[in-house]
Write a protein that holds these residues in place. Structure first.
Motif, PDB file in Angstrom:
ATOM      1  N   GLU A 158     116.677-148.430  33.975  1.00 13.12           N
ATOM      2  CA  GLU A 158     116.290-147.805  35.238  1.00 13.12           C
ATOM      3  C   GLU A 158     117.183-148.278  36.384  1.00 13.12           C
ATOM      4  N   ALA A 159     117.581-149.542  36.301  1.00 15.90           N
ATOM      5  CA  ALA A 159     118.479-150.055  37.338  1.00 15.90           C
ATOM      6  C   ALA A 159     119.815-149.316  37.292  1.00 15.90           C
ATOM      7  N   SER A 160     120.327-149.075  36.086  1.00 12.77           N
ATOM      8  CA  SER A 160     121.589-148.333  35.957  1.00 12.77           C
ATOM      9  C   SER A 160     121.447-146.919  36.500  1.00 12.77           C
ATOM     10  N   ALA A 161     120.316-146.302  36.141  1.00 13.58           N
ATOM     11  CA  ALA A 161     120.062-144.945  36.617  1.00 13.58           C
ATOM     12  C   ALA A 161     119.990-144.928  38.143  1.00 13.58           C
ATOM     13  N   PHE A 162     119.352-145.947  38.692  1.00 11.87           N
ATOM     14  CA  PHE A 162     119.190-146.021  40.141  1.00 11.87           C
ATOM     15  C   PHE A 162     120.547-146.196  40.840  1.00 11.87           C
ATOM     16  N   VAL A 163     121.361-147.121  40.345  1.00 13.56           N
ATOM     17  CA  VAL A 163     122.639-147.339  41.037  1.00 13.56           C
ATOM     18  C   VAL A 163     123.574-146.151  40.866  1.00 13.56           C
ATOM     19  N   ALA A 164     123.407-145.438  39.731  1.00 12.54           N
ATOM     20  CA  ALA A 164     124.243-144.246  39.536  1.00 12.54           C
ATOM     21  C   ALA A 164     123.841-143.155  40.526  1.00 12.54           C
ATOM     22  N   ASN A 165     122.546-143.170  40.842  1.00 11.45           N
ATOM     23  CA  ASN A 165     122.046-142.113  41.704  1.00 11.45           C
ATOM     24  C   ASN A 165     120.846-142.593  42.499  1.00 11.45           C
ATOM     25  N   PRO A 166     121.086-143.277  43.614  1.00 12.49           N
ATOM     26  CA  PRO A 166     119.970-143.867  44.354  1.00 12.49           C
ATOM     27  C   PRO A 166     119.170-142.830  45.122  1.00 12.49           C
TER      28      PRO A 166
END
Lengths: 371, 460
Positions: free
Chosen positions: A63-71
């Motif tokens: 989820e952190a990766s998903a968030f930083v990819a697309n905040p």
């Protein structure tokens, strides 16, 4: 002569037990299989808990990766949910400060609070930090994530801005994933170790002092005393500061309304370990409770195990009366926090003094003659 | 009466048992010092801790840093001097002083058995244990003799009798006899032992061990004194002490007791043992046959009476030994709970006691307040012992008082939250939490700040 003396001795001995022990259960109470207990601890409690923790931290990392990819608001919410789920699961593994967990400083890197926001800000600003250093223990783990996900600003919009329009947005993104991937990699290493050779050495280590039963029991008590009682309740409620309250020293201070949930989770984990409950189920296996029953530990007619179980219930009762936000609770009515503290403290005494002594567990090998 | 005593003091007997005991005692002490060092206990108990619990009146006895090792070396060497009877007087004096000093350095390690060794070595200081089978005798440093005054051997037997009988009397209490406590707690935890292990969980086994232990302690001396039962008694001694060695971590004590009870055997036995020893180690010193009645008689010549002072001194010492263990009668409250008069009274294996202590130190001026982390100042072993013994708690409280005063607190108040569990009873509050321990002082008086014990233990 020799025979008659021996007979007298035997007769006296039998007189001794028959006259004063008329109603005792003539069963072998202490054929307690500690090997089976250790096996159950490893297979039913510890490994499943760590596996679950590994999954939760992996999800957190994803989820952190998903968030930083697309905040966005959506990815932020999903990241926050994954954080809470992992944080709750952590409460179950914090008891097992053994082997790899000790070596990799699981406790110190996952949950030192209050988090050091100043260091975190500095780390992000410079982009130069080493999370392995001891000085960085308070700027990582769940409390640091709490700050990064809830504490940067008062509105979600403003928080998102740190990851989108902020000058240092890139560094913020790197930092958040550094934290989640570290949590995850430690969890993976611990699980790998347990699933590798550690399980067997844990089960077969029967040394009286450094053995697994002794070590795990002591860790379990330490968890309730030093990781639950003191930081979650005692310190914020001013128990250790002559009544000076610390609203900012509660667990998950920035999110602020989950301290109670985390406490309940930790108390439940402690109780379940005591009862030998298979992780995530209601099935009880061998454990400290059954061990206490096997050695017939009782005080004034009540079994010590039920005294302890009752005290856990008492703790959960006092806890349920608390506000979701402990920061709120200590400002409005600190006495309820103190009630909870006292209830936990009472069980610390039961476990640390009465249980450890009833089970004949030692803390240190030294000559002694019982005085 | 006086005449009888005089006659007794002038009675002589074969010196072999005393010589044998000197040799065995010296060797055992040497190996026990080696074992202590081998276990790493010198540094663990005396050098590593930053704080030491001292005996009342002996606060000046402290470990001496790295020189503590030297102390142990002196102790070990002097034990060998005693064993071989080389400069015996000096050897036993050095041993008594160094060993006792070691014991006084920290009462955390208090053991009845160590106290016993101090007492015996004090008495040995006055006994002619080197007149036979010793380097001193060989080098003519002392008058060689095949005989010694009888009382010089008897006194050791009396000391041994005190240990056993007092330990037996102490077991005549309701916890031990009617609740099989603390064996009911200790035995099941040894269930993993081979062969006997699985028996140890039965209640009746704990009762059997308790009763047997009490009867053994009370009766063993009499079995050993009476010739027809002596061998049987000794077999019991061996079985009993080997059992305790297997079941409990009591170090060298079982061996000390087994060897010491040999004193009750005939001089012929000791002669043979010494002869065997000469043979094995090719010592040419001849241990001739037992002295004839004639040689004994010639020694009994009143002109050769031993100095009067020694028997008087030993007599007084013995009286103290007989009375001192009963000093607990002068204190109110339950002995097991308050432990006032508990030490030095041969109360062995009587209690499973555990405690939890949390100290709070507060600055009277600012109201500043601190909960002490005991691990900051004490070792695990010290914390364990401190947690249920009032004199430890008090001494530590004073240490905290001073420490925090140096840290800048004004006359810190030291209070303790302490819970203690005794012999399977549920823990209860032990120390009055409202008392400022910094203002309480150690003395032989009753400690009023110990909370009452909510139960009765009947018996001695």
């Amino acid at each position: 002569m020799k025979h008659s003396l021996f007979l007298i001795a035997i007769v006296l001995v039998c007189f001794g037990c028959s006259s004063d022990n008329g109603n005792s259960k003539e069963q072998n109470t202490a054929d307690y299989d500690t090997q089976a207990m250790l096996t159950s601890w490893a297979d039913n409690l510890i490994i499943p808990a760590f596996s679950d923790y590994q999954e939760k931290t992996e999800a957190l990392n994803t989820e952190a990766s998903a968030f930083v990819a697309n905040p966005t608001q959506t990815t932020l919410s999903e990241l926050r949910n994954a954080w809470l789920a992992a944080y709750k699961t952590y409460q179950h593994v914090g008891i097992y400060d053994l082997g790899k967990a000790t070596e990799l400083h699981l406790l110190e890197t996952a949950n030192i609070y209050p988090t050091n926001a100043t260091t975190i800000d500095a780390n992000i600003a410079s982009g130069d930090y080493n999370l392995g250093a001891q000085t960085q223990f308070a700027s990582q783990g769940f409390p640091a994530l709490d700050y990064l996900l809830y504490g940067l600003a008062s509105t979600d919009e403003d928080i998102l801005a740190f990851y989108t329009t902020h000058n240092n947005a890139a560094n913020y993104k790197v930092y958040i994933t550094d934290l989640t991937s570290k949590l995850n990699s430690i969890a993976e290493a611990i699980v790998a170790d347990w699933e590798g050779t550690y399980r067997d050495s844990f089960i077969s280590n029967s040394n009286a002092v450094t053995g697994s039963v002794n070590q795990t029991a002591n860790n379990f008590v330490k968890n309730l005393e030093k990781d639950v009682r003191a930081p979650k309740v005692g310190i914020p409620a001013g128990v250790f500061s002559d009544g000076t309250l610390f609203t900012d020293k509660v667990e998950a201070f920035y999110k602020n309304d989950i301290s109670k949930d985390l406490l309940i989770e930790a108390i439940t984990a402690s109780r379940d370990f005591f009862q030998g409950k298979t992780y995530g189920t209601n099935t009880s296996g061998p454990g400290l409770k059954a061990f206490l029953d096997a050695v017939d530990a009782e005080a004034s007619g009540t079994s010590l195990s039920s005294i302890i179980v009752d005290q856990y219930a008492e703790i959960l009762t006092t806890t349920s009366a608390l506000d979701n936000s402990f920061s709120e609770q200590i400002t409005t009515d600190n006495s309820k926090m103190l009630d909870t503290y006292d209830a936990i403290q009472q069980n610390v005494v039961y476990l640390k003094v009465d249980m450890i002594s009833a089970l004949g567990l030692t803390i240190d090998y030294v000559d002694g003659d019982g005085d | 009466m006086n005449h009888k005593i005089q006659a007794y003091l002038n009675t002589y007997t074969d010196a072999a048992p005393l010589a044998f005991y000197r040799l065995a005692f010296g060797l055992m002490m040497f190996f026990s010092i080696l074992r202590f060092a081998y276990n790493g206990w010198i540094s663990k108990f005396y050098i590593d801790p930053i704080f030491h619990f001292t005996y009342y009146g002996f606060g000046w006895v402290k470990p001496i840093g790295v020189y503590t090792y030297l102390l142990f070396i002196i102790c070990g060497i002097s034990a060998l001097m005693v064993a071989f009877g080389y400069k015996y007087r000096l050897g036993i004096l050095l041993f008594f002083l160094s060993f006792t000093y070691i014991e006084l350095m920290d009462k955390t390690t208090y053991l009845n058995h160590y106290y016993f060794i101090s007492i015996v070595s004090f008495v040995l200081l006055f006994l002619p244990a080197n007149v036979l089978f010793s380097v001193d005798a060989k080098q003519n440093k002392v008058d060689r003799s095949q005989v010694v005054p009888r009382y010089t051997i008897d006194i050791l037997k009396v000391l041994l009798a005190i240990v056993y009988i007092y330990a037996g009397v102490a077991k005549l209490n309701s916890d031990w006899l009617f609740h099989a406590m603390p064996l009911k707690i200790w035995l099941p935890s040894k269930a993993s032992l081979p062969i006997i292990g699985h028996l140890l969980g039965y209640d009746w086994v704990a009762y059997a061990f308790s009763w047997f232990g009490a009867i053994y302690d009370l009766g063993i001396v009499f079995l050993l004194l009476y010739k027809p039962t002596r061998l049987f008694g000794f077999i019991l001694v061996v079985i009993f002490h080997v059992m305790t060695r297997i079941l409990f971590p009591i170090g060298i004590f079982p061996f000390v007791m087994i060897i010491s009870t040999l004193l009750f055997f005939s001089p012929q036995f000791h002669r043979k043992a010494l002869q065997l020893f000469s043979k094995i180690f090719r010592i040419d010193r001849v241990i001739s046959e037992s002295p004839t009645p004639k040689t004994v008689a010639s020694q009994s010549n009143p002109t050769r009476t031993s100095p009067k002072l020694v028997p008087i001194l030993l007599g007084v010492f013995l009286m103290i030994q007989l009375v001192f263990p009963f000093r607990y009668l002068l204190y109110p409250g339950e002995l097991f709970w308050t432990e006032e008069g508990y030490r030095f009274s041969w109360r062995v294996m009587l209690m499973e006691k555990a405690g939890y202590t949390e100290f709070t130190v507060s600055d009277k001026a600012t109201g500043q307040f601190k909960v002490v982390d005991n691990t900051e100042f004490l070792t695990k072993f010290q914390i364990k012992q401190m947690s249920f013994q009032p004199d430890f708690i008090l001494e530590y409280a004073h240490f905290l008082h001073e420490y925090y005063q140096k840290q800048g607190m004004t006359d810190p108040e030291v209070k303790v939250n302490c819970h203690v569990a005794l012999n399977g009873r549920l823990s209860q509050k032990y120390i009055d939490p409202n008392v400022n321990l910094a203002k309480q002082y150690e003395s032989f008086k009753h400690k009023t700040w110990i909370l009452p014990f909510n139960d009765t233990i009947k018996g001695f």
